[in-house]
Scaffold this motif. Structure first.
Motif, mmCIF file in Angstrom:
data_model
loop_
_atom_site.group_PDB
_atom_site.id
_atom_site.type_symbol
_atom_site.label_atom_id
_atom_site.label_comp_id
_atom_site.label_asym_id
_atom_site.label_seq_id
_atom_site.Cartn_x
_atom_site.Cartn_y
_atom_site.Cartn_z
ATOM 1 N N THR A 25 2.951 1.100 -3.600
ATOM 2 C CA THR A 25 1.946 1.444 -2.592
ATOM 3 C C THR A 25 0.631 0.744 -2.911
ATOM 4 O O THR A 25 -0.009 0.179 -2.011
ATOM 5 N N LEU A 26 0.212 0.757 -4.167
ATOM 6 C CA LEU A 26 -1.014 0.057 -4.553
ATOM 7 C C LEU A 26 -0.900 -1.432 -4.256
ATOM 8 O O LEU A 26 -1.845 -2.044 -3.761
ATOM 9 N N ASN A 47 0.993 -2.838 -1.953
ATOM 10 C CA ASN A 47 0.934 -3.009 -0.499
ATOM 11 C C ASN A 47 -0.495 -2.913 0.002
ATOM 12 O O ASN A 47 -0.910 -3.694 0.863
ATOM 13 N N TRP A 48 -1.252 -1.943 -0.512
ATOM 14 C CA TRP A 48 -2.650 -1.801 -0.103
ATOM 15 C C TRP A 48 -3.447 -3.058 -0.455
ATOM 16 O O TRP A 48 -4.262 -3.508 0.342
ATOM 17 N N ARG A 49 -3.235 -3.602 -1.638
ATOM 18 C CA ARG A 49 -3.963 -4.824 -2.016
ATOM 19 C C ARG A 49 -3.613 -5.961 -1.075
ATOM 20 O O ARG A 49 -4.491 -6.703 -0.632
ATOM 21 N N ARG A 77 -2.657 -5.809 1.977
ATOM 22 C CA ARG A 77 -3.245 -5.560 3.303
ATOM 23 C C ARG A 77 -4.766 -5.385 3.246
ATOM 24 O O ARG A 77 -5.393 -5.120 4.262
ATOM 25 N N ARG A 78 -5.331 -5.522 2.048
ATOM 26 C CA ARG A 78 -6.765 -5.351 1.814
ATOM 27 C C ARG A 78 -7.237 -3.956 2.207
ATOM 28 O O ARG A 78 -8.253 -3.781 2.872
ATOM 29 N N GLU A 79 -6.463 -2.968 1.789
ATOM 30 C CA GLU A 79 -6.771 -1.559 2.003
ATOM 31 C C GLU A 79 -6.818 -0.893 0.628
ATOM 32 O O GLU A 79 -6.645 -1.551 -0.382
ATOM 33 N N GLY A 80 -7.026 0.402 0.619
ATOM 34 C CA GLY A 80 -6.967 1.145 -0.636
ATOM 35 C C GLY A 80 -8.214 0.997 -1.473
ATOM 36 O O GLY A 80 -9.230 0.476 -1.026
ATOM 37 N N TYR A 98 -8.246 -1.156 -12.142
ATOM 38 C CA TYR A 98 -9.003 -0.253 -11.280
ATOM 39 C C TYR A 98 -9.971 0.535 -12.152
ATOM 40 O O TYR A 98 -9.617 0.942 -13.257
ATOM 41 N N PHE A 103 -12.567 6.332 -3.586
ATOM 42 C CA PHE A 103 -11.489 6.243 -2.616
ATOM 43 C C PHE A 103 -10.940 7.616 -2.281
ATOM 44 O O PHE A 103 -10.717 7.948 -1.105
#
Length: 54
Positions: free
Chosen positions: A17-18, A20-22, A24-27, A40, A48
């Motif tokens: 999930t982390l 995927n967020w990176r 998509r530039r999310e998280g 992090y 966050f």
């Protein structure tokens, strides 16, 4: 600084999930060290979690 596994545990999310967020530039905000190492900060994870913009 926390690695992906430690950050995922704090967020109750999977490492994937982390990733995927990176992608998509999310998280939460992260720092890339060298070509592969991702870290992090506890402060960024808390921001966050609280829903404030990083």
């Amino acid at each position: 600084m926390l690695d992906e596994r430690e950050a995922a545990a704090i967020l109750c999310a999977s490492v994937q999930t982390l990733r995927n967020w990176r992608w998509r530039r999310e998280g939460p905000r992260f720092r890339k060290i060298g070509l592969r190492m991702v870290r992090y900060s506890r402060t960024d994870l808390q921001t966050f979690i609280e829903g404030r913009p990083a």
